[in-house]
Design a protein around this motif. Structure first.
Motif, PDB file in Angstrom:
ATOM      1  N   TYR A   1     -25.724  -4.079   8.658  1.00 35.20           N
ATOM      2  CA  TYR A   1     -24.980  -4.952   9.561  1.00 35.20           C
ATOM      3  C   TYR A   1     -25.734  -5.098  10.884  1.00 35.20           C
ATOM      4  CZ  TYR A   1     -20.617  -4.596   6.773  1.00 35.20           C
ATOM      5  OH  TYR A   1     -19.675  -4.656   5.785  1.00 35.20           O
TER       6      TYR A   1
ATOM      7  N   THR B   1     -23.517 -10.466   8.484  1.00 31.46           N
ATOM      8  CA  THR B   1     -22.402  -9.604   8.856  1.00 31.46           C
ATOM      9  C   THR B   1     -22.851  -8.702   9.993  1.00 31.46           C
ATOM     10  OG1 THR B   1     -21.731  -9.603   6.531  1.00 31.46           O
ATOM     11  CG2 THR B   1     -20.657  -7.997   7.972  1.00 31.46           C
TER      12      THR B   1
ATOM     13  N   HIS C   1     -18.313 -11.947   9.790  1.00 30.19           N
ATOM     14  CA  HIS C   1     -19.084 -12.353   8.604  1.00 30.19           C
ATOM     15  C   HIS C   1     -19.213 -13.871   8.600  1.00 30.19           C
ATOM     16  CE1 HIS C   1     -20.606 -12.308   4.500  1.00 30.19           C
ATOM     17  NE2 HIS C   1     -19.654 -13.150   4.135  1.00 30.19           N
TER      18      HIS C   1
END
Length: 269
Positions: free
Chosen positions: A69, A87, A115
């Motif tokens: 992420y 994300t 996201h």
């Protein structure tokens, strides 16, 4: 990469909750204890040692758990590599720093997963008030585990609105007569939560709100039957090169249209 809705993001929500609670408990040691304050953004914005402490805890708990992420936090240097991530975490270690400094309870740890430009898991943790607001895409908005929803506003009924005093004069007179202006709450995220749980009907937001002020709170508001939009009625996008936003309106979804129609939006810039 994970996909929406609800179920795939439940683990991320639990990760956010645990990290936000740990950060919130830790900074209570600074609260009403004369924390060191410095200034950023040309002296316009205060930041305390508690903000940095919370940011370290959140980064230490979240980033290793989801190494794929990206990361965007108010108290971390921005890294353009976040733009290559579908994300990412969007973090405000203390939203409402001015309230924190003043010893007022209305500040929150705000943590979200975004996201493809939209929030899919979010938590607002207000440790002084022992409140936790949570939402996951496709699921309900919860406060301390109980479902919340926006007010069912009558078309011609009174409205409890949070906005600057000067902004009241920009409403058409007949519409303005319906408005009760709520006391100012420095935390924008908490104001959005107040719309989500019905304590406010709406709030207007001046330009320069940032992704981290909004992401978790918008998801809670949306899950509670509300909406956040720009002055054209469009939803906002997250994780752009510029993370600041223009004039915004947050309200119970049926109220968005009337607010946009009856308000003379100031020119930006």
């Amino acid at each position: 990469m994970r996909q929406t809705p609800a179920e795939p993001w439940a683990d991320d929500l639990e990760l956010l909750r645990a990290a936000a609670r740990e950060a919130g408990r830790a900074v209570m040691g600074f609260f009403r204890n004369d924390p060191h304050v410095s200034w950023k953004n040309g002296g316009r914005s205060p930041v305390t040692e508690a903000d940095f402490a919370a940011n370290r805890i959140l980064a230490d708990r979240l980033r290793p758990a989801r190494p794929d992420y990206g990361w965007l936090s108010e108290e971390s240097d921005d890294d353009a590599s976040r733009l290559s991530h579908e994300t990412l975490f969007v973090i405000d270690p203390i939203d409402g720093t001015r309230a924190f400094i003043a010893g007022e309870p209305t500040w929150v740890v705000s943590a979200a997963v975004v996201h493809r430009g939209r929030p899919v898991a979010g938590v607002l943790y207000a440790p002084v008030m022992e409140e936790e607001f949570t939402a996951v895409a496709g699921g309900p908005a919860l406060r301390n585990g109980a479902a919340i929803s926006v007010n069912a506003v009558r078309p011609d009924g009174p409205l409890r609105l949070a906005c600057g005093k000067d902004m009241l004069g920009l409403f058409e007179s007949g519409f303005a007569a319906r408005i009760e202006r709520a006391p100012h709450v420095p935390s924008l995220a908490y104001r959005l939560a107040m719309v989500a749980d019905g304590r406010l009907d709406a709030t207007l937001v001046r330009p320069d709100a940032q992704d981290w002020d909004l992401a978790a709170a918008e998801l809670v508001l949306e899950a509670a039957g509300g909406a956040l939009c720009d002055c054209n009625g469009e939803a906002i996008a997250y994780n752009r090169p510029d993370v600041s936003h223009g004039f915004l309106c947050a309200a119970a979804a049926p109220l968005i249209g009337p607010l946009l129609r009856h308000f003379s939006w100031p020119r930006e810039g």
